[in-house]
Each structure stands twice: as C-alpha cells, then as structure tokens.
Design an enzyme around this catalytic site. Structure first.
Site, PDB file in Angstrom:
ATOM      1  N   CYS A  95     -58.740 -29.850  82.810  1.00 29.56           N
ATOM      2  CA  CYS A  95     -59.006 -28.516  83.353  1.00 29.56           C
ATOM      3  C   CYS A  95     -57.881 -27.554  83.003  1.00 29.56           C
ATOM      4  CB  CYS A  95     -59.156 -28.603  84.863  1.00 29.56           C
ATOM      5  SG  CYS A  95     -60.412 -29.788  85.381  1.00 29.56           S
ATOM      6  N   ARG A 102     -58.789 -35.911  86.060  1.00 23.70           N
ATOM      7  CA  ARG A 102     -58.299 -37.160  86.654  1.00 23.70           C
ATOM      8  C   ARG A 102     -58.812 -37.323  88.073  1.00 23.70           C
ATOM      9  NH1 ARG A 102     -52.216 -36.154  85.253  1.00 23.70           N
ATOM     10  NH2 ARG A 102     -53.082 -34.055  85.444  1.00 23.70           N
ATOM     11  N   TYR A 128     -61.343 -39.060  82.362  1.00 22.39           N
ATOM     12  CA  TYR A 128     -61.635 -38.726  80.964  1.00 22.39           C
ATOM     13  C   TYR A 128     -62.531 -39.812  80.356  1.00 22.39           C
ATOM     14  CZ  TYR A 128     -57.380 -35.942  81.768  1.00 22.39           C
ATOM     15  OH  TYR A 128     -56.432 -35.103  82.280  1.00 22.39           O
ATOM     16  N   LYS A 174     -54.078 -27.372  69.677  1.00 22.41           N
ATOM     17  CA  LYS A 174     -52.863 -27.433  68.878  1.00 22.41           C
ATOM     18  C   LYS A 174     -51.662 -27.412  69.808  1.00 22.41           C
ATOM     19  CE  LYS A 174     -51.629 -24.072  69.734  1.00 22.41           C
ATOM     20  NZ  LYS A 174     -51.337 -23.567  71.099  1.00 22.41           N
ATOM     21  N   HIS A 233     -52.446 -36.502  73.127  1.00 21.79           N
ATOM     22  CA  HIS A 233     -53.474 -36.329  72.092  1.00 21.79           C
ATOM     23  C   HIS A 233     -53.814 -37.623  71.377  1.00 21.79           C
ATOM     24  CE1 HIS A 233     -53.120 -31.674  71.455  1.00 21.79           C
ATOM     25  NE2 HIS A 233     -53.394 -32.014  72.705  1.00 21.79           N
TER      26      HIS A 233
END
Lengths: 360, 360
Positions: free
Chosen positions: B13, B38, B62, B101, B83
C-alpha cells in the site's frame, strides 16, 4: 550633458568592439571619442563600416589613443595575451579601463593590471554585459529572498555555441599565443561568473574539472566543464563549448525555490528578458501535476545591457573625475574571483582532474 | 473488452500505489483485481480510502495475491531491498512484473529478477512513467533529427525535491535496510534514465561521481551528482537531491540544436506537456538577440503517462497470453542499463570519486 560625457577610446577593431562602440554612442553619459588600430586604414574602415560620427578620431596605433589627453577611458577588446600590456599602459596614462573578458591569462597577470589601476586611481571594469541587465537585479532579489528561494544548494550553467570551421581555424580564441584559455576563457568565463553571482560571490572551496575536455591540435580548450564545491555543501557544475548549438542556461536551486533561464549572456530579445521562478513547488494530491507551477517573469529595458554597462562604468569614471571619488572596488574584485576559479579549472585539467583548492 | 483485460494484483500500500492503482483502473486494457498487504486491515483501509471498486479482492499477504490464479500481473511498489524476493516469487508464479524503480540494490540482484522473468516467460517493465508520455516520443523525434538537432554532445539533468522532516526521518528512501541507494536510487534513477534515453541508450564509458555527496547519519545518500563520459567525447552531468526545491530538468545539447524541459518526470499539468527546441541558433547582426529564438512545443495526452505505462505493459502481457508472443526485451534491457550506471555512480562515490568503467 554633452560636456559631462566621458570620452572613450577604443583599442582595436575586434568584432565585439562594434557592439560596444554602439553602446558608447547610445549611453547618455559617454562619447565615442577615438578608435585606434595597428593601421590607420583599418581603423578608418572600421569607423565608416560601423557608421561612427565623423567627430571620432582615427588613430593608427593603440599608443596614439592612450596619448590623447582628451581620452578619459579606454575599451580594450584585444586578445587576452595582450591585456596585461595594454591595460597597464592605459592605467599609467591615467585612462580608466573597460577590459574584455577573460581579463587575463591568469590571476597573477590580472593582479598586475589591478595594481596599475589602483596606483593610478583609475576605474577598472570587465566587459561582462549581462551583469548590468535589469533582469539580473530582479533575479538577484529572488535568489536573496529567504522565503521564496531559501538557501542556494546547487547550480548548473552552460554556455555553448557552434563555432564555424573558419572560427575553429582562425579565431583568436583558438590560438595558444592569443587566447590560450579557449572556450574556458571565453564561454566558461560567463558560466563561472554566473555561478559566483548566484553564490553571492562566495568562492568555492574546491574545483574539479570534468574529465575529457576537448582540445584542438595546439592544446587550446574547445570544450570543457567542471564542478565547484563550497564549504557548506553547495555544488555547481558547468559546461562550456565551441562545438555545440548555442545555449546559455542558468539553473539555480535553493531549499525553497528554483531559478531557470536560457539566455543569460545575450537575452533572446534586446528590449525584454524573462526568467522562470519556482517557489515551494509541490505536487497535486496524486502526484499528477505541480502546485504551484513555476512563474515566468519578464523585465523590460529601455537600454540594451551593453549600454547599461557603459553607462555604469562612465558614471563611476565621472564620480572620480568630478568628485574625486575612489574607484569602485567591487568590479575588479568580481573579475579577480572569476579569474581565480577559471585558473583553478585550468589547473585541475592540467593535474589530471584533481580537486584544486581556491583561495582569494 | 472486459474479459480481455489484464488483471492486476498490487503488492503493498505504498503512496505511489495509489497513483498506479488509479492508472490500472483508467487503462482500457487492464483491471484492478486484487490488492495485498501484510495485514488485511491495512489492505482494506487502502482500498476504501482510494475508492477501489468493491470487486477488488483484498488479501492479507503478498503471497495470497501471487497464489490467486486469476491474477495475470503484479505491480510491485515495495522497498527496493524486497524487490529481488517478491519479483522473483511473482515470476515463478507466472505473474508478469511491473516493478518500481530503482529495480534493485545492484545489477547482480536485478539479473536474478530478469533471469526469473525470462525462465518463466513473463514480461518485465519498470515503473518509469515519463517514458510513456507522448511528449517523450516527440522529443525523441527531435533528438534523432540530424538536421534539427545533429549529434548529441552534452547533457545535464536534475531531479531534486525538498523532503520534509518526516520524510528525512521516516521514509523508506532514507533507510539503509530498505532503500539503501537513497536519493541516487530514487531521484537519480530518473536522471540516469533520461541521459541514457537522450544518448539512444548507448552506455557511457566511464562515470565519475561529483565530490561531497550529502549522506544521512546512517550513510544513505540524500544528495549527489555525477558526470558521465562516452567514447566519442559526449559528456553528461546530473544532480539529484532530497534537500532542494522541486526541479526536473533535461538539457540536451547537440551540434545543431538543443532541447530543454523542466518537468520531465511529472509534467506540470496532466493533460498537456511542453518542451523547448532550438535549432541552428545564432545571433542578430550585432549580437544583441537570438535568431531564431527556441520554439515551444506542446503535446496533448488524453491519458496520463502512468495510464499509458500500464496500457503498454498490459498490451505486452496480452500478446504473450493470447498470441504466445515472447516478452519484449527492450524494457528489462533499459532497466539494466540504468541500474548499471547507478551502480557505477555508487562505486565512484565509494572509491573516492574515481572514474569507474561501465560495461554491459
């Protein structure tokens, strides 16, 4: 007012002398009184090609201009390597000196010029015209505004232009014996001055040239750049070049605002000039736009910036002549700081892009 | 069209997820299908606060999003340090990956992500939105025009913004365990991407960081800069910072033209965006103005750039799903090149501002 006009002699027929001669004619407190070249023919042709009034005296040597007792001040657009000789001689002849940039090949040479001006009580100013545009004063107000701009944190400037093949082969600015500093002395001078201007003339602590400057076959700089670092963490970068399209940018970023313009050396138009000012810029709620959007400010000027430069210089000269005022120290100090940084960039290039300390 | 829509799951979020969720809703070929956090409470609150349709599935982890067989693709706006874990897991679950990014903490990590995407046949794209704005394509045309722009010689970009005290204390982008690259990974990513974009994605030969970056007390970069140097003499500089007013500049200078804009990452306005293009700029006869003056070009867009990004990504995913196409390699290649340069800047800072070689 005519008798109170400051009488200028111009040394040499450089291209830039056409513009400054016109400025001397247009300035309300100055008179174009004499022009001297190494040959009287060249000086004559220059005077008639540029429509000088017939009253302008034509001399076949620079000495003759300096020996004319009616000349108050000289404008010196000679190649940089000749500055030390002719600026000092002019000062010794009690002529006030308006000298093209770069003022010297290095600060040691420049100090000789300043010494000569000081000991002869004459005014010194360099030919950095944009300093005198009213836009510059307006931008200064913005940069000094703690609410709108805050504290200067970083800067970038560039001055590049695309020199043609004839320039790259023949111009004095690519000749090691005439203007050994090349693009750094010519275009880089303006970048450095604008950075110092934005930093309120506080000198950087160190200067580190960017790697891989472009030199011509005789070692004159055609393109280079540098970063400048201040004690308080401020940083500036610049790029100058003879090898790209014309650009003249200032970007100055503060804690609360930002200044942008793209024509700082020569405004796009003669009578008006703009800059963009941003303050407390933020985003719309979903970061899909800016609030507020930077605002554009336009400043009008009745007189072109080079006329304002001549008028300011002539006004200082008149104060000295008529009121016995002391020469204004601000101008040689700004020239010296600019030259100091320029020297440091050159030293950093020569020393393999080391960080070079700058000390006044 | 609804059944041909690509169904997106959103992992987390983050603030930026609000904007991209809206983009997924607005894009004609995609559906916001699920959001996972979570905690299920947090996900619920996020969905209702942002007005998500009641059809959007709410998950308390997730993993649950990745385990939903109806999710085609995921948008991953998690902290950079997460990531590698979540992008790889998503690829292994055959979900196409739209990743924020910087894509990774370094290129070695990123290569693991690319490998996972390749071996699972899923599309990868990073979240660099401005690449998808129609202005970017128009500017590309200009930069590629040998007559109007010529050959790129030098560039400067900056992306700075003034983070508030709460950001500087609590944001994930100042935490060494979450986004260790700080301002370089966040704002610097865009600067580097724009430089590579202007250089037609040719990597520089060397990268030399500017001295004296500003770090916070736990070593995360708050402000830094670098120069980049190409084999052919091209040079670029950039500055990125969390400590200054908002700026987003591109200056690209070619032999025959120059490009300027001040809002490249987020256009000033959502529906239209401008840039300035100069070609064969010169001066009036006495150098008192420019001829021609740079021209302003405005590009309209019906859909915001983040929607165009989602639409492009979803269209690639649909080609893979429906036609058995291969994933488009362009996007992970651009991400990798950007990360490579970013790594080189970081390495140069770590090695005392040495020139660091860049190799693909």
């Amino acid at each position: 007012m005519a008798e109170k006009s400051i009488r200028f002699g111009v040394l040499g027929c450089a291209e830039i002398a056409r513009k400054v001669s016109r400025a001397i004619i247009l300035s309300p407190n100055s008179t174009l009184y004499a022009v001297g070249s190494r040959s009287i023919d060249k000086a004559s042709r220059f005077a008639s090609a540029n429509g000088f009034p017939p009253s302008v005296k034509i001399y076949g040597s620079y000495e003759a201009v300096l020996d004319d007792p009616d000349v108050d001040a000289v404008y010196v657009p000679l190649p940089t390597s000749l500055h030390v000789r002719w600026a000092i001689l002019a000062a010794e002849k009690k002529k006030h000196v308006l000298l093209e940039k770069p003022v010297a090949l290095n600060v040691a040479q420049f100090d000789l010029i300043v010494e000569a001006c000081e000991s002869n009580g004459v005014q010194f100013m360099d030919g950095t015209m944009w300093m005198h545009h009213p836009r510059t004063a307006k931008m200064r107000e913005f940069l000094s505004d703690k609410q709108r701009f805050g504290q200067l944190k970083s800067m970038h400037t560039c001055f590049t232009f695309g020199a043609d093949p004839d320039f790259l082969k023949n111009d004095i600015r690519v000749k090691p014996d005439l203007d050994a500093l090349g693009a750094l002395g010519d275009a880089g001078w303006y970048c450095i001055r604008s950075i110092l201007w934005a930093a309120d003339y506080e000198l950087p602590k160190t200067v580190t040239a960017l790697r891989e400057p472009v030199l011509n076959e005789v070692g004159v700089i055609l393109s280079c750049g540098s970063s400048l670092h201040w004690e308080d963490g401020k940083v500036a970068t610049f790029q100058c070049s003879f090898l790209s399209n014309l650009t003249m940018d200032i970007t100055a970023i503060g804690t609360k605002g930002a200044l942008h313009l793209h024509d700082f050396v020569i405004p796009f138009q003669e009578k008006e000039a703009s800059f963009s000012a941003a303050s407390e810029s933020g985003f719309t709620e979903l970061v899909t736009g800016w609030v507020p959007i930077p605002s554009e400010h336009t400043v009008m000027t009745d007189l072109p910036q080079e006329v304002l430069m001549v008028r300011e210089f002539a006004s200082l000269v008149r104060s000295i002549k008529e009121n016995g005022s002391k020469p204004e120290q601000k101008w040689p100090i700004l020239s010296r700081k600019t030259q100091l940084v320029l020297d440091a960039v050159k030293a950093s290039i020569d020393r393999g892009f080391e960080a070079v300390e700058v000390q006044y």
